[in-house]
Design a protein around this motif. Structure first.
Motif, PDB file in Angstrom:
ATOM      1  N   ALA A   5       0.839  -1.198   0.000  1.00 24.72           N
ATOM      2  CA  ALA A   5       0.000   0.000   0.000  1.00 24.72           C
ATOM      3  C   ALA A   5       0.871   1.244   0.000  1.00 24.72           C
ATOM      4  N   LEU A  19      -4.975   6.389  -2.496  1.00 26.43           N
ATOM      5  CA  LEU A  19      -4.148   5.295  -2.032  1.00 26.43           C
ATOM      6  C   LEU A  19      -4.093   4.205  -3.092  1.00 26.43           C
ATOM      7  N   SER A  20      -2.959   3.525  -3.141  1.00 23.46           N
ATOM      8  CA  SER A  20      -2.786   2.421  -4.071  1.00 23.46           C
ATOM      9  C   SER A  20      -2.435   1.155  -3.303  1.00 23.46           C
ATOM     10  N   CYS A  21      -2.902   0.042  -3.812  1.00 22.43           N
ATOM     11  CA  CYS A  21      -2.575  -1.268  -3.252  1.00 22.43           C
ATOM     12  C   CYS A  21      -2.130  -2.139  -4.420  1.00 22.43           C
ATOM     13  N   TRP A  35     -10.240  -2.368   1.755  1.00 23.32           N
ATOM     14  CA  TRP A  35      -9.447  -1.403   2.504  1.00 23.32           C
ATOM     15  C   TRP A  35     -10.007  -1.349   3.925  1.00 23.32           C
ATOM     16  N   THR A  77      -3.450  -3.537  -9.407  1.00 24.15           N
ATOM     17  CA  THR A  77      -3.534  -2.477  -8.405  1.00 24.15           C
ATOM     18  C   THR A  77      -4.988  -2.126  -8.112  1.00 24.15           C
ATOM     19  N   TYR A  79      -7.258   0.845  -5.911  1.00 22.41           N
ATOM     20  CA  TYR A  79      -7.097   2.206  -5.424  1.00 22.41           C
ATOM     21  C   TYR A  79      -8.202   2.562  -4.431  1.00 22.41           C
ATOM     22  N   SER A  94      -4.873   0.070   5.329  1.00 18.18           N
ATOM     23  CA  SER A  94      -4.285  -1.173   4.844  1.00 18.18           C
ATOM     24  C   SER A  94      -5.229  -1.845   3.863  1.00 18.18           C
ATOM     25  N   CYS A  95      -4.650  -2.519   2.888  1.00 28.04           N
ATOM     26  CA  CYS A  95      -5.459  -3.291   1.963  1.00 28.04           C
ATOM     27  C   CYS A  95      -5.345  -4.781   2.309  1.00 28.04           C
ATOM     28  N   THR A 118      -0.454   2.348   5.184  1.00 32.38           N
ATOM     29  CA  THR A 118       0.041   3.665   4.819  1.00 32.38           C
ATOM     30  C   THR A 118      -0.712   4.696   5.653  1.00 32.38           C
TER      31      THR A 118
END
Length: 124
Positions: A5, A19-21, A35, A77, A79, A94-95, A118
């Motif tokens: 993340a 946010l990206s995972c 998430w 990914t 988001y 967190s993912c 993150t």
């Protein structure tokens, strides 16, 4: 599969963050993706998820209309677009991936694979 993340930061209330995972060593195919967030002194709480393979989504009430979960499986990914951020959104995000039973998507214990969090800090 491993998750990474990113995208957190310090922003003012009313701002946006995305946010990206990212998944590695595998893909999201066949998994649900969620998430969660954990605010200081509180338990981990559900934020949003893809709950069906067709792309159906679920959000906790406090983020409906402000947060959007999306995916780009070609990039492996997922988001989380967060708009109109509030100080109460401050948390470690967190993912997670897994296959929780129907209707049990909000239960963090039923998601077996997690990325590191993150930190999102929203100042007033």
């Amino acid at each position: 599969v491993q998750l990474q993340a990113s995208g957190g930061g310090l922003v003012q209330a009313g701002s946006s963050l995305k946010l990206s995972c990212a998944a590695s060593g595998g893909s999201f195919s066949g998994y649900k993706v969620a998430w969660f967030r954990q605010a200081p002194g509180k338990e981990r709480a559900f934020v949003a998820a893809f709950i069906f393979n067709g792309g159906d989504t679920l959000y906790t009430d406090s983020v409906k209309g402000r947060f959007t979960i999306s995916k780009d499986y070609a990039k492996n990914t997922v988001y989380l677009q967060m708009n109109s951020l509030k100080p109460e959104d401050t948390a470690v995000y967190s993912c997670a991936v897994g296959r929780p039973p129907f209707g049990r998507w909000r239960d963090a214990a039923l998601w077996p694979i997690w990325g590191q969090g993150t930190l999102v800090t929203v100042s007033s």
